[in-house]
Design a protein around this motif. Structure first.
Motif: not given
Length: 189
Positions: A97-123
């Motif tokens: 996923a790609w972090c699009d939450d500007s309050a998150d320290r991982r903002y604008n980075r590729l992140i490892d996130q379980p499938p679900g409703e979070a962030e900009e999913r690449l799949t």
């Protein structure tokens, strides 16, 4: 500048190896559409719903006016063969996923996130991210709120607007990816 043909085709010899610069210009008829110019070839593309803008902000729907390095290529191995390219290449996993939450320290980075409703999913269910190129927008350094997930990816039918990315038809990637130099940039004007 050579007039772009609507088919976006390139004749023999028009695309040389080692392209170091791609240019994107907006259409005079619709700010949400444009043309991607590679050497002597020209291809139609979709732009953000707000067109090309100078002061990019998260969620504004604008494609940033900038010269952006092409960082790496992500692709869906379950849908496509491995693309030929000299750029860094990575398979998309279901956890990407790609972090699009500007309050998150991982903002604008590729992140490892379980499938679900979070962030900009690449799949994705659609095919927009079957092949996607990460562009170097707001990443050196990252400035919160200045925009995230600016990609070069596949277009929807009819070149409908993106959320701020540049989008092209799949045949454009097949033609261009093998010809891009390792340090290629996309100049959006």
């Amino acid at each position: 500048m050579r007039k772009c043909d609507q088919a976006g085709g390139a004749g023999p010899g028009e695309l040389r190896r080692g392209l170091i610069r791609l240019r994107v210009v907006r259409s005079v008829h619709d700010r949400r559409k444009g043309f991607l110019i590679a050497g002597g070839a020209c291809f139609p593309c979709a732009l953000g719903r707000s067109g090309i803008i100078v002061a990019k902000r998260e969620g504004d729907g604008g494609t940033p006016r900038a010269t952006l390095p092409l960082r790496r290529v992500f692709y869906r191995a379950d849908r496509l063969p491995r693309p030929q390219t000299s750029l860094i290449l990575r398979r998309i996993s279901p956890r990407d996923a790609w972090c699009d939450d500007s309050a998150d320290r991982r903002y604008n980075r590729l992140i490892d996130q379980p499938p679900g409703e979070a962030e900009e999913r690449l799949t994705r269910e659609d095919h927009l991210y079957d092949v996607v190129v990460e562009m170097g927008w707001n990443d050196a350094p990252v400035i919160r709120g200045r925009g995230s997930a600016i990609f070069w990816h596949l277009a929807r039918p009819g070149f409908t607007p993106t959320a701020g990315c540049v989008a092209v038809e799949s045949h454009v990637f097949r033609k261009l990816l093998p010809r891009l130099a390792r340090r290629c940039v996309m100049e959006i004007r």
